[in-house]
Design a protein around this motif. Structure first.
Motif, PDB file in Angstrom:
ATOM      1  N   ALA A   1     -16.510  -3.849   1.418  1.00  0.00           N
ATOM      2  CA  ALA A   1     -16.281  -4.579   0.170  1.00  0.00           C
ATOM      3  C   ALA A   1     -15.357  -3.801  -0.744  1.00  0.00           C
ATOM      4  N   ALA A   2     -15.468  -2.475  -0.723  1.00  0.00           N
ATOM      5  CA  ALA A   2     -14.612  -1.645  -1.577  1.00  0.00           C
ATOM      6  C   ALA A   2     -13.147  -1.765  -1.178  1.00  0.00           C
ATOM      7  N   LEU A   3     -12.856  -1.733   0.119  1.00  0.00           N
ATOM      8  CA  LEU A   3     -11.464  -1.841   0.564  1.00  0.00           C
ATOM      9  C   LEU A   3     -10.937  -3.257   0.322  1.00  0.00           C
ATOM     10  N   ASP A   4     -11.776  -4.262   0.513  1.00  0.00           N
ATOM     11  CA  ASP A   4     -11.357  -5.625   0.191  1.00  0.00           C
ATOM     12  C   ASP A   4     -11.003  -5.741  -1.292  1.00  0.00           C
ATOM     13  N   ALA A   5     -11.802  -5.103  -2.155  1.00  0.00           N
ATOM     14  CA  ALA A   5     -11.521  -5.149  -3.592  1.00  0.00           C
ATOM     15  C   ALA A   5     -10.179  -4.490  -3.902  1.00  0.00           C
ATOM     16  N   TYR A   6      -9.924  -3.325  -3.300  1.00  0.00           N
ATOM     17  CA  TYR A   6      -8.636  -2.655  -3.509  1.00  0.00           C
ATOM     18  C   TYR A   6      -7.494  -3.550  -3.042  1.00  0.00           C
ATOM     19  N   LEU A   7      -7.612  -4.130  -1.859  1.00  0.00           N
ATOM     20  CA  LEU A   7      -6.538  -4.970  -1.324  1.00  0.00           C
ATOM     21  C   LEU A   7      -6.354  -6.241  -2.143  1.00  0.00           C
ATOM     22  N   ARG A   8      -7.447  -6.863  -2.532  1.00  0.00           N
ATOM     23  CA  ARG A   8      -7.346  -8.112  -3.292  1.00  0.00           C
ATOM     24  C   ARG A   8      -6.567  -7.872  -4.594  1.00  0.00           C
ATOM     25  N   HIS A   9      -6.915  -6.814  -5.297  1.00  0.00           N
ATOM     26  CA  HIS A   9      -6.244  -6.551  -6.567  1.00  0.00           C
ATOM     27  C   HIS A   9      -4.821  -6.054  -6.359  1.00  0.00           C
ATOM     28  N   THR A  10      -4.614  -5.170  -5.400  1.00  0.00           N
ATOM     29  CA  THR A  10      -3.309  -4.548  -5.242  1.00  0.00           C
ATOM     30  C   THR A  10      -2.288  -5.512  -4.661  1.00  0.00           C
TER      31      THR A  10
END
Length: 222
Positions: free
Chosen positions: A36-45
């Motif tokens: 979930a943390a990497l998805d959050a980084y990718l979604r925002h970036t």
């Protein structure tokens, strides 16, 4: 001696952004699964700085393949990976998995779908000025520093550049556009640093709506 800021950012700036997205989150990435943390980084970036993902992949992979030796560690000239809940022996393999996921995301255009922010990092990355405003003016110390919510708002506006005030109004409008119920808005303002209740008789969404009106020219409290 510790790394100078320019050297740090050149070598580790985007790596640091990726790792910070994991603070308080599970580093449970596998070859087949993104956390979930990497998805959050990718979604925002992907939305805000899509070019940075390739830089992140390069920095993460370089760090994993060339970990700092004893001399650099003794001198402090390296990036210390914060505690993400993994044993030291597992960090290198985990970083390589992250690099692989970042590479795959870029090469295949694999972008997480739009969503309400799902992690503390994502809330603050998406709503940075709101985090400054709520965390700085509506912390648990607010009743001791200001007479009430209106006085705190007036103090923020008086001491903040007009472009940042406008940015806050825009962020609050975006926040209100999210598909949240009242409990979701209460969680959102808490994630963004608010430690006091909205003023009576407002629920969180009602108070945010009032803030947008006032910040957008609807009249600040006198």
């Amino acid at each position: 001696m510790p790394l100078k800021p320019l050297e740090h950012d050149r070598k580790y700036g985007e790596l640091d952004q990726v790792i910070r997205a994991y603070l308080g989150q599970a580093a449970d990435d596998s070859p087949e699964h993104r956390s979930a943390a990497l998805d959050a980084y990718l979604r925002h970036t992907w939305h805000s700085r899509p070019w940075a993902i390739a830089i992140a992949e390069q920095q993460v992979r370089e760090y994993a393949e060339n970990p700092p030796g004893r001399l650099r560690q003794r001198l402090g000239e390296f990036y210390p990976v914060p505690d993400v809940g993994l044993a030291d022996a597992d960090i290198q393999d985990w970083l390589l998995r992250l690099a692989d996921h970042l590479k795959e995301s870029v090469e295949q255009g694999d972008v997480p779908p739009p969503s309400v922010p799902l992690t503390h990092w994502e809330w603050h990355a998406r709503f940075p000025e709101t985090g400054q405003f709520l965390g700085g003016w509506f912390s648990q110390d607010m009743p001791d520093e200001f007479g009430d919510h209106d006085v705190a708002l007036a103090d923020y506006v008086e001491g903040t550049d007009a472009t940042l005030v406008a940015r806050l109004a825009g962020e609050l409008g975006e926040l209100l556009a999210l598909p949240l119920d009242e409990g979701g808005y209460a969680l959102a303002v808490a994630e963004l640093g608010m430690e006091v209740d909205p003023p009576a008789p407002y629920a969180p969404s009602g108070w945010l709506t009032l803030l947008v009106d006032r910040l957008s020219g609807g009249g600040l409290p006198g």
